[in-house]
Write an enzyme that holds these catalytic residues in place. Sequence first.
Site, PDB file in Angstrom:
ATOM      1  N   HIS A  12       0.816  -1.160  -0.140  1.00  0.00           N
ATOM      2  CA  HIS A  12      -0.052   0.075  -0.023  1.00  0.00           C
ATOM      3  C   HIS A  12       0.967   1.385  -0.034  1.00  0.00           C
ATOM      4  O   HIS A  12       1.829   1.304   0.555  1.00  0.00           O
ATOM      5  CB  HIS A  12      -1.031   0.136   1.268  1.00  0.00           C
ATOM      6  CG  HIS A  12      -2.013  -0.777   1.279  1.00  0.00           C
ATOM      7  ND1 HIS A  12      -3.264  -0.417   0.983  1.00  0.00           N
ATOM      8  CD2 HIS A  12      -2.243  -2.223   1.646  1.00  0.00           C
ATOM      9  CE1 HIS A  12      -3.959  -1.361   0.995  1.00  0.00           C
ATOM     10  NE2 HIS A  12      -3.372  -2.515   1.516  1.00  0.00           N
ATOM     11  N   HIS A  55      -7.946   0.281  14.383  1.00  0.00           N
ATOM     12  CA  HIS A  55      -9.036   0.014  13.714  1.00  0.00           C
ATOM     13  C   HIS A  55      -8.529  -0.653  12.255  1.00  0.00           C
ATOM     14  O   HIS A  55      -7.340  -1.050  12.209  1.00  0.00           O
ATOM     15  CB  HIS A  55      -9.743   1.523  13.247  1.00  0.00           C
ATOM     16  CG  HIS A  55      -8.683   2.431  12.668  1.00  0.00           C
ATOM     17  ND1 HIS A  55      -7.844   2.926  13.475  1.00  0.00           N
ATOM     18  CD2 HIS A  55      -8.415   2.773  11.285  1.00  0.00           C
ATOM     19  CE1 HIS A  55      -7.039   3.957  12.731  1.00  0.00           C
ATOM     20  NE2 HIS A  55      -7.476   3.891  11.687  1.00  0.00           N
ATOM     21  N   HIS A 107     -12.001   7.067  14.501  1.00  0.00           N
ATOM     22  CA  HIS A 107     -11.075   6.390  15.019  1.00  0.00           C
ATOM     23  C   HIS A 107     -10.162   7.208  15.846  1.00  0.00           C
ATOM     24  O   HIS A 107      -9.409   7.880  14.996  1.00  0.00           O
ATOM     25  CB  HIS A 107     -10.440   5.388  14.126  1.00  0.00           C
ATOM     26  CG  HIS A 107     -11.347   4.520  13.603  1.00  0.00           C
ATOM     27  ND1 HIS A 107     -11.655   4.192  12.328  1.00  0.00           N
ATOM     28  CD2 HIS A 107     -12.487   3.968  14.191  1.00  0.00           C
ATOM     29  CE1 HIS A 107     -12.602   3.266  11.950  1.00  0.00           C
ATOM     30  NE2 HIS A 107     -13.035   3.161  13.198  1.00  0.00           N
TER      31      HIS A 107
END
Length: 439
Positions: A292, A371, A365
């Site tokens: 990512h 999370h 969050h």
Amino acid sequence: IAGVPYMSGFGNEFASEDPRCPGALPEGQNNPQVCPYGLYAEQLSGSAFTCPRPTNWRSWLYRILPSVRHTPFHPIDQGYLTHKWDEVEPDPNQLRWKPFAILKVSQKKLDFVSGLHTLCGAGEPKSRNGIAVHIFACNTSMINRCFYNSDGDFLIVPQQGNLIITTEFGKLLVEPNEICVIQQGMRFSVEVSGETRGYVLEVYGVHFELPDLGPIGANGLANPRDFLVPVAWYENRQVPEGYTVINKYQGRLFAAQQDCSPFNVVAWHGNYTPYKYNLSNFMVINAVAFDHADPSIFTVLTAKSTRPGVAVADFVIFPPRWGVADGTFRPPYYHRNCMSEFMGLIKGHYEAKEGGFQPGGASLHSIMTPHGPDAECFEKATAAKLQPERVAEGTMAFMFESSFNLAVTKWGLETSHCLDKYYYKCWEPLKSHFNPSRK
């Protein structure tokens, strides 16, 4: 308002005059002894006079009457708009809200201002450092009422219903999947048709700007040419029954009266303007080999703090795109963060939580609260055959990310009755796949 004309560019030096009064802009100077058409010259400054040129924001307005002509301001009821961050005890849990309710006109008439509900925030408008997140849920237009914010800028994200926003600089039509920014001190009024809802990110003390691109180069993300600025439009309208000017000042609402429309600017020039942007114009940058890139690659606008690389607030979107990363768990990764992450959904289904996160709802969050994808998403993505795929088609989720530790209001935790008390259960089915004999 179909076919509303705009000028394009971000932070440009613009000049505009209503075509009904050609030559209304003075030539060669800002403040002539006598302005064309007998207008008044008025400067609106969005920065200190002595700011460096790249951050010096101001516009000159040429208007039928100056904005100073009004009765004294008096406090008015502010409903659920607040900057008191200690109403309830802190809550570090993962928080998620169901879609926020919009009252029907038959229940209670609410325009954009009376329909503002503060959900969370931090900092203090007096010291000009902080942010607030508001939900607007309204059902009627502002009639002979305008609003301006002395505390900061409003970044408005409509989710349901179109907004026709009249400003001192001209008109904006803002539809879902578009955003607009009304900067500090700019007077505006909002027309709606039916039940309308959206999100507002308010920043104190700084303005939004385009993020630096670094190694990405000269182009990409939100390109300056795609930002639209209104053209001059005026109304020379007397309002004998009184026109209400509402001011948000030090977190409180005040109202004054005047006997004419505040949208009496015949011409203007400068670089301090309201503007809008269509999120579908965002040029997405993404990983095309493996792993990512961080979600910062999806930043549309940033409000910088004095610490390099740290934002008071970023506005980030997760638009439709291709996912092609090889050998990679493609949904958002599990994460704990030194920033606060507030998310909203304009349309569609967010990839990491397709069930409970709904358009018109939200999640928060908080700093260092863990999370990530729910159990169903994890199992599905772990077993998926990796091939090029469209991600988030028909969807638009966004994030307000901030270095401030956001406190949730009593309205957000209790009065709204929208808090999903079972949010934590989406992670309960996560199970251990650990096998010490398998490498």
